[in-house]
Design a protein around this motif. Structure first.
Motif, PDB file in Angstrom:
ATOM      1  N   GLY A   1       0.803  -1.211   0.000  1.00  0.00           N
ATOM      2  CA  GLY A   1       0.000   0.000   0.000  1.00  0.00           C
ATOM      3  C   GLY A   1       0.836   1.260   0.000  1.00  0.00           C
ATOM      4  O   GLY A   1       1.756   1.434  -0.798  1.00  0.00           O
ATOM      5  N   ASP A   2       0.534   2.154   0.942  1.00  0.00           N
ATOM      6  CA  ASP A   2       1.226   3.436   1.033  1.00  0.00           C
ATOM      7  C   ASP A   2       2.319   3.438   2.091  1.00  0.00           C
ATOM      8  O   ASP A   2       2.870   4.505   2.413  1.00  0.00           O
ATOM      9  N   SER A   3       2.638   2.281   2.653  1.00  0.00           N
ATOM     10  CA  SER A   3       3.720   2.188   3.637  1.00  0.00           C
ATOM     11  C   SER A   3       5.073   2.032   2.943  1.00  0.00           C
ATOM     12  O   SER A   3       5.145   1.728   1.746  1.00  0.00           O
ATOM     13  N   SER A   4       6.135   2.238   3.707  1.00  0.00           N
ATOM     14  CA  SER A   4       7.494   2.087   3.167  1.00  0.00           C
ATOM     15  C   SER A   4       7.705   0.670   2.636  1.00  0.00           C
ATOM     16  O   SER A   4       7.138  -0.295   3.158  1.00  0.00           O
ATOM     17  N   LYS A   5       8.551   0.558   1.607  1.00  0.00           N
ATOM     18  CA  LYS A   5       8.751  -0.730   0.939  1.00  0.00           C
ATOM     19  C   LYS A   5      10.235  -1.072   0.784  1.00  0.00           C
ATOM     20  O   LYS A   5      10.716  -1.305  -0.326  1.00  0.00           O
ATOM     21  N   PRO A   6      10.987  -1.128   1.864  1.00  0.00           N
ATOM     22  CA  PRO A   6      12.405  -1.510   1.728  1.00  0.00           C
ATOM     23  C   PRO A   6      12.535  -2.956   1.266  1.00  0.00           C
ATOM     24  O   PRO A   6      11.865  -3.847   1.784  1.00  0.00           O
ATOM     25  N   MET A   7      13.389  -3.195   0.304  1.00  0.00           N
ATOM     26  CA  MET A   7      13.538  -4.528  -0.256  1.00  0.00           C
ATOM     27  C   MET A   7      14.184  -5.497   0.726  1.00  0.00           C
ATOM     28  O   MET A   7      13.966  -6.706   0.652  1.00  0.00           O
TER      29      MET A   7
ATOM     30  N   ALA B   1       3.543  -1.851 -10.685  1.00  0.00           N
ATOM     31  CA  ALA B   1       4.703  -1.108 -10.176  1.00  0.00           C
ATOM     32  C   ALA B   1       5.304  -1.768  -8.936  1.00  0.00           C
ATOM     33  O   ALA B   1       6.499  -1.618  -8.665  1.00  0.00           O
ATOM     34  N   ASN B   2       4.479  -2.516  -8.196  1.00  0.00           N
ATOM     35  CA  ASN B   2       4.951  -3.186  -6.976  1.00  0.00           C
ATOM     36  C   ASN B   2       5.409  -4.623  -7.230  1.00  0.00           C
ATOM     37  O   ASN B   2       5.646  -5.374  -6.278  1.00  0.00           O
ATOM     38  N   ARG B   3       5.569  -4.998  -8.478  1.00  0.00           N
ATOM     39  CA  ARG B   3       5.897  -6.391  -8.797  1.00  0.00           C
ATOM     40  C   ARG B   3       7.166  -6.861  -8.090  1.00  0.00           C
ATOM     41  O   ARG B   3       7.191  -7.951  -7.497  1.00  0.00           O
ATOM     42  N   GLU B   4       8.217  -6.043  -8.106  1.00  0.00           N
ATOM     43  CA  GLU B   4       9.500  -6.493  -7.556  1.00  0.00           C
ATOM     44  C   GLU B   4       9.393  -6.765  -6.057  1.00  0.00           C
ATOM     45  O   GLU B   4       9.849  -7.810  -5.572  1.00  0.00           O
ATOM     46  N   ILE B   5       8.805  -5.838  -5.290  1.00  0.00           N
ATOM     47  CA  ILE B   5       8.684  -6.060  -3.852  1.00  0.00           C
ATOM     48  C   ILE B   5       7.739  -7.219  -3.561  1.00  0.00           C
ATOM     49  O   ILE B   5       7.959  -8.002  -2.627  1.00  0.00           O
ATOM     50  N   ASN B   6       6.696  -7.384  -4.377  1.00  0.00           N
ATOM     51  CA  ASN B   6       5.781  -8.513  -4.175  1.00  0.00           C
ATOM     52  C   ASN B   6       6.478  -9.847  -4.395  1.00  0.00           C
ATOM     53  O   ASN B   6       6.198 -10.828  -3.692  1.00  0.00           O
ATOM     54  N   GLU B   7       7.381  -9.906  -5.362  1.00  0.00           N
ATOM     55  CA  GLU B   7       8.127 -11.146  -5.583  1.00  0.00           C
ATOM     56  C   GLU B   7       9.017 -11.465  -4.381  1.00  0.00           C
ATOM     57  O   GLU B   7       9.135 -12.627  -3.970  1.00  0.00           O
ATOM     58  N   VAL B   8       9.626 -10.442  -3.790  1.00  0.00           N
ATOM     59  CA  VAL B   8      10.462 -10.638  -2.600  1.00  0.00           C
ATOM     60  C   VAL B   8       9.617 -11.160  -1.437  1.00  0.00           C
ATOM     61  O   VAL B   8       9.993 -12.119  -0.746  1.00  0.00           O
ATOM     62  N   ILE B   9       8.456 -10.534  -1.226  1.00  0.00           N
ATOM     63  CA  ILE B   9       7.595 -10.936  -0.114  1.00  0.00           C
ATOM     64  C   ILE B   9       7.050 -12.344  -0.325  1.00  0.00           C
ATOM     65  O   ILE B   9       7.023 -13.158   0.615  1.00  0.00           O
ATOM     66  N   PHE B  10       6.649 -12.653  -1.548  1.00  0.00           N
ATOM     67  CA  PHE B  10       6.073 -13.980  -1.814  1.00  0.00           C
ATOM     68  C   PHE B  10       7.088 -15.073  -1.540  1.00  0.00           C
ATOM     69  O   PHE B  10       6.760 -16.106  -0.942  1.00  0.00           O
ATOM     70  N   GLU B  11       8.323 -14.854  -1.957  1.00  0.00           N
ATOM     71  CA  GLU B  11       9.357 -15.853  -1.684  1.00  0.00           C
ATOM     72  C   GLU B  11       9.591 -16.009  -0.188  1.00  0.00           C
ATOM     73  O   GLU B  11       9.818 -17.117   0.305  1.00  0.00           O
ATOM     74  N   ALA B  12       9.505 -14.906   0.558  1.00  0.00           N
ATOM     75  CA  ALA B  12       9.744 -14.957   2.003  1.00  0.00           C
ATOM     76  C   ALA B  12       8.657 -15.741   2.731  1.00  0.00           C
ATOM     77  O   ALA B  12       8.946 -16.444   3.706  1.00  0.00           O
ATOM     78  N   ILE B  13       7.425 -15.629   2.276  1.00  0.00           N
ATOM     79  CA  ILE B  13       6.338 -16.309   2.985  1.00  0.00           C
ATOM     80  C   ILE B  13       6.139 -17.745   2.501  1.00  0.00           C
ATOM     81  O   ILE B  13       5.302 -18.472   3.047  1.00  0.00           O
ATOM     82  N   ARG B  14       6.911 -18.168   1.505  1.00  0.00           N
ATOM     83  CA  ARG B  14       6.831 -19.554   1.014  1.00  0.00           C
ATOM     84  C   ARG B  14       7.729 -20.498   1.801  1.00  0.00           C
ATOM     85  O   ARG B  14       7.873 -21.660   1.434  1.00  0.00           O
TER      86      ARG B  14
END
Length: 311
Positions: A102-108, A221-234
């Motif tokens: 969302g509108d929160s910070s998105k550090p990779m 636009a959030n694809r890259e951070i979403n890929e990082v998060i998805f891998e982390a929760i898998r």
């Protein structure tokens, strides 16, 4: 003015803006603002160390308990506005944008495992000076909510888990797609958001095309951070530990699952409910992955029964 009257007025204003050829982004911002306003919510931010966290909270304080709402993977605080509309007259709602969303910070490099996100949420709630509350979470947010309730039992009055992640005894349609390299939860090109909505929701709310288009741009636009998060929760290795942790939940717990969920099989709800001592399962027919969006009135009724059971 009754909430439904306010919503009708909001739709009329939106239609007027649409016809007057306002920019898509202008229509999007107006529509989101009206949706929040009709739910009795407004946007706020809080600084948590180096993170700026966005959240929705009541415009006017209610004379009642507090509810903390935790969205799922790739989602935002606005996934809760339809349910909040049913509750803000009597409860004080806090719908959080988790870091990376969302509108929160998105550090990779923040760390986005379920356990790490639970710790991030704890710091956010401390920064908001919240001490005792009901909690509800959806999907990934359901897993985070369950872990939080297990870790901080003295703070949590009740728990509602909408189609929570964390237990995968029964596989879903999503698993096969992800294994084949096709993840519908991470839009990457035009048309992907509509596919995601069709995949995730059985009862889809109305969404005008300008709003859908801008929302899709934001998701891509959030694809890259979403890929990082998805891998982390898998993290498959965490699943056994997750089971052990959620057994420590002490608060009254309701597991709500849409039977048509293609993302996480609804039969995992039986496993969730069996692990938590004071839990029961409610399965909703003809509902998909997000009951709080698809059936907000029924979801609100279930929460009220849990929070204030008849004597």
């Amino acid at each position: 003015m009754p909430r439904h009257t306010g919503l009708n007025a909001a739709l009329l204003i939106l239609a007027t803006l649409w016809l007057s050829a306002c920019s898509r982004h202008g229509i999007y911002e107006t529509a989101i603002g009206l949706e929040r306003s009709s739910a009795g919510l407004q946007v706020n931010t809080v600084q948590v160390d180096d993170l700026q966290i966005a959240y929705l909270a009541n415009k006017e304080q209610a004379d009642g308990d507090t509810i903390v709402m935790v969205h799922g993977f790739g989602a935002t605080k606005d996934n809760w506005t339809r349910l909040a509309r049913e509750l803000t007259d009597d409860f004080n709602v806090y719908a959080i944008d988790l870091p990376g969303h969302g509108d929160s910070s998105k550090p990779m490099d923040l760390g986005y495992s379920l356990a790490q996100q639970t710790d991030h949420l704890a710091r956010i709630l401390d920064a908001l000076a919240l001490t005792e509350y009901h909690m509800m979470g959806n999907s990934m947010g359901g897993a985070i909510t369950a872990l939080y309730a297990a870790k901080y039992p003295n703070r949590v009055k009740s728990v509602v888990l909408f189609n929570p992640a964390g237990i995968m005894d029964y596989e879903s349609e999503l698993v096969g797609l992800v294994m084949a390299g096709d993840n519908p939860l991470i839009p990457s090109k035009p048309g992907d958001l509509e596919r995601l909505i069709d995949f995730a929701l059985e009862e889809k709310p109305f969404m005008p095309w300008p709003v859908l288009g801008v929302l899709e741009e934001k998701k891509i636009a959030n694809r890259e951070i979403n890929e990082v998060i998805f891998e982390a929760i898998r993290d498959i290795g965490f699943l056994t530990e997750f089971r052990n942790r959620v057994q420590n939940i002490e608060a009254p717990t309701l597991v709500v699952w849409g039977k048509e969920d293609r993302i996480i099989n609804y039969r995992n709800g039986e496993v969730f409910a069996s692990l938590i001592a004071n839990a029961r399962l409610e399965v909703m027919d003809e509902i998909g992955h997000a009951p709080m969006i698809e059936a907000p009135d029924r979801s609100a009724d279930l929460f009220r029964q849990l929070a204030h059971p008849p004597e």
